[in-house]
Design a protein around this motif. Structure first.
Motif, PDB file in Angstrom:
ATOM      1  N   UNK A  84       0.711  -1.187  -0.034  1.00 56.78           N
ATOM      2  CA  UNK A  84       0.040  -0.008  -0.005  1.00 56.78           C
ATOM      3  C   UNK A  84       0.912   1.279   0.145  1.00 56.78           C
ATOM      4  N   UNK A  85       1.848   1.298   0.635  1.00 61.82           N
ATOM      5  CA  UNK A  85       2.759   2.597   0.918  1.00 61.82           C
ATOM      6  C   UNK A  85       3.580   2.652  -0.101  1.00 61.82           C
ATOM      7  N   UNK A  86       3.836   1.477  -0.919  1.00 62.96           N
ATOM      8  CA  UNK A  86       4.781   1.708  -2.019  1.00 62.96           C
ATOM      9  C   UNK A  86       3.981   2.738  -3.317  1.00 62.96           C
ATOM     10  N   UNK A  87       2.992   2.501  -3.257  1.00 60.20           N
ATOM     11  CA  UNK A  87       2.127   3.538  -4.150  1.00 60.20           C
ATOM     12  C   UNK A  87       2.572   4.897  -4.044  1.00 60.20           C
ATOM     13  N   UNK A  88       2.493   5.245  -2.737  1.00 62.97           N
ATOM     14  CA  UNK A  88       2.949   6.621  -2.500  1.00 62.97           C
ATOM     15  C   UNK A  88       4.145   7.003  -2.442  1.00 62.97           C
ATOM     16  N   UNK A  89       5.089   6.116  -2.361  1.00 64.85           N
ATOM     17  CA  UNK A  89       6.584   6.220  -2.570  1.00 64.85           C
ATOM     18  C   UNK A  89       6.709   6.673  -3.989  1.00 64.85           C
ATOM     19  N   UNK A  90       6.213   6.216  -5.082  1.00 66.32           N
ATOM     20  CA  UNK A  90       6.536   6.507  -6.379  1.00 66.32           C
ATOM     21  C   UNK A  90       5.977   8.372  -6.398  1.00 66.32           C
ATOM     22  N   UNK A  91       4.771   8.537  -5.804  1.00 65.04           N
ATOM     23  CA  UNK A  91       4.518   9.724  -6.064  1.00 65.04           C
ATOM     24  C   UNK A  91       5.497  10.826  -5.286  1.00 65.04           C
ATOM     25  N   UNK A  92       5.902  10.272  -4.230  1.00 64.06           N
ATOM     26  CA  UNK A  92       6.946  11.025  -3.423  1.00 64.06           C
ATOM     27  C   UNK A  92       8.276  11.186  -4.290  1.00 64.06           C
ATOM     28  N   UNK A  93       8.511  10.162  -4.874  1.00 63.41           N
ATOM     29  CA  UNK A  93       9.780  10.173  -5.658  1.00 63.41           C
ATOM     30  C   UNK A  93       9.562  11.000  -6.862  1.00 63.41           C
ATOM     31  N   UNK A  94       8.353  11.056  -7.463  1.00 57.17           N
ATOM     32  CA  UNK A  94       8.247  12.115  -8.529  1.00 57.17           C
ATOM     33  C   UNK A  94       8.230  13.592  -8.209  1.00 57.17           C
ATOM     34  N   UNK A  95       7.821  13.802  -6.894  1.00 58.15           N
ATOM     35  CA  UNK A  95       7.816  15.070  -6.462  1.00 58.15           C
ATOM     36  C   UNK A  95       9.158  15.578  -6.062  1.00 58.15           C
ATOM     37  N   UNK A  96      10.088  14.647  -5.423  1.00 58.48           N
ATOM     38  CA  UNK A  96      11.518  15.080  -5.375  1.00 58.48           C
ATOM     39  C   UNK A  96      12.296  15.290  -6.414  1.00 58.48           C
ATOM     40  N   UNK A  97      11.870  14.369  -7.460  1.00 60.04           N
ATOM     41  CA  UNK A  97      12.637  14.691  -8.773  1.00 60.04           C
ATOM     42  C   UNK A  97      12.180  15.973  -9.249  1.00 60.04           C
ATOM     43  N   UNK A  98      10.919  16.399  -9.126  1.00 64.41           N
ATOM     44  CA  UNK A  98      10.484  17.680  -9.623  1.00 64.41           C
ATOM     45  C   UNK A  98      11.198  18.871  -8.713  1.00 64.41           C
ATOM     46  N   UNK A  99      11.339  18.636  -7.496  1.00 71.31           N
ATOM     47  CA  UNK A  99      11.951  19.772  -7.020  1.00 71.31           C
ATOM     48  C   UNK A  99      13.533  19.659  -7.283  1.00 71.31           C
ATOM     49  N   UNK A 100      14.061  18.717  -7.483  1.00 74.79           N
ATOM     50  CA  UNK A 100      15.342  18.753  -7.919  1.00 74.79           C
ATOM     51  C   UNK A 100      15.524  19.553  -9.159  1.00 74.79           C
ATOM     52  N   UNK A 101      14.667  19.324 -10.195  1.00 75.54           N
ATOM     53  CA  UNK A 101      14.854  20.010 -11.063  1.00 75.54           C
ATOM     54  C   UNK A 101      14.666  21.589 -10.987  1.00 75.54           C
ATOM     55  N   UNK A 102      13.790  21.890 -10.368  1.00 73.58           N
ATOM     56  CA  UNK A 102      13.439  23.351  -9.994  1.00 73.58           C
ATOM     57  C   UNK A 102      14.760  23.869  -9.206  1.00 73.58           C
ATOM     58  N   UNK A 103      15.310  23.066  -8.257  1.00 70.70           N
ATOM     59  CA  UNK A 103      16.631  23.529  -7.463  1.00 70.70           C
ATOM     60  C   UNK A 103      17.618  23.696  -8.548  1.00 70.70           C
ATOM     61  N   UNK A 104      17.831  22.913  -9.519  1.00 66.36           N
ATOM     62  CA  UNK A 104      18.901  22.770 -10.470  1.00 66.36           C
ATOM     63  C   UNK A 104      18.647  24.076 -11.273  1.00 66.36           C
ATOM     64  N   UNK A 105      17.599  24.548 -11.605  1.00 68.19           N
ATOM     65  CA  UNK A 105      17.270  25.702 -12.606  1.00 68.19           C
ATOM     66  C   UNK A 105      17.645  27.027 -11.771  1.00 68.19           C
ATOM     67  N   UNK A 106      17.150  26.955 -10.600  1.00 68.78           N
ATOM     68  CA  UNK A 106      17.565  28.229  -9.759  1.00 68.78           C
ATOM     69  C   UNK A 106      18.927  28.164  -9.495  1.00 68.78           C
ATOM     70  N   UNK A 107      19.704  27.304  -9.287  1.00 71.04           N
ATOM     71  CA  UNK A 107      21.167  27.270  -9.170  1.00 71.04           C
ATOM     72  C   UNK A 107      21.883  27.805 -10.453  1.00 71.04           C
TER      73      UNK A 107
END
Length: 131
Positions: A84-107
């Protein structure tokens, strides 16, 4: 709606923080109830009640060794919780990846850019003896 008994499944059993602490301690290996009580700072009867719930949902197994009862984790009943939790893990990983892209752009936007003309005119002079 009435709340389900804590002994119906692993979801309900691990909802209680002290039971999760017990499972964490038992991940290191078998322990007697007295040692668990000492590590948790609880009275032995309280720990025994939590262990009873964990045993009823088969998250904890017990074996007798002389006069002592040793408790250990039985992780198989956690599989539905993990699934059950693994479904949410993918959603969190997607969000962290998107946040990393934004931080890379800002940097990259905040890095100083090289001048287009090769520098300021006052940077291009040489001192005597330099070539």
């Amino acid at each position: 709606m009435a709340r389900a008994a804590t002994t119906t499944d692993a979801f309900n059993a691990v909802a209680e923080p002290r039971r999760r602490q017990i499972l964490d301690l038992l991940m290191a290996g078998e322990r007697p109830v007295g040692e668990l009580a000492e590590l948790l700072g609880l009275a032995q009867p309280q720990v025994s009640k939590h262990l009873r719930v964990l045993r009823e949902v088969d998250l904890v197994r017990v074996r007798d060794e002389g006069r002592q009862r040793l408790y250990r984790v039985h992780a198989a009943p956690l599989q539905p919780l993990h699934a059950w939790l693994s479904r949410y893990e993918q959603a969190w990983n997607d969000r962290f990846d998107a946040m990393e892209d934004v931080l890379d752009d800002l940097a990259s936007d905040s890095r100083p850019h090289a001048p287009l003309s090769g520098g300021r005119p006052d940077d291009q002079h040489t001192t005597e003896g330099e070539s």
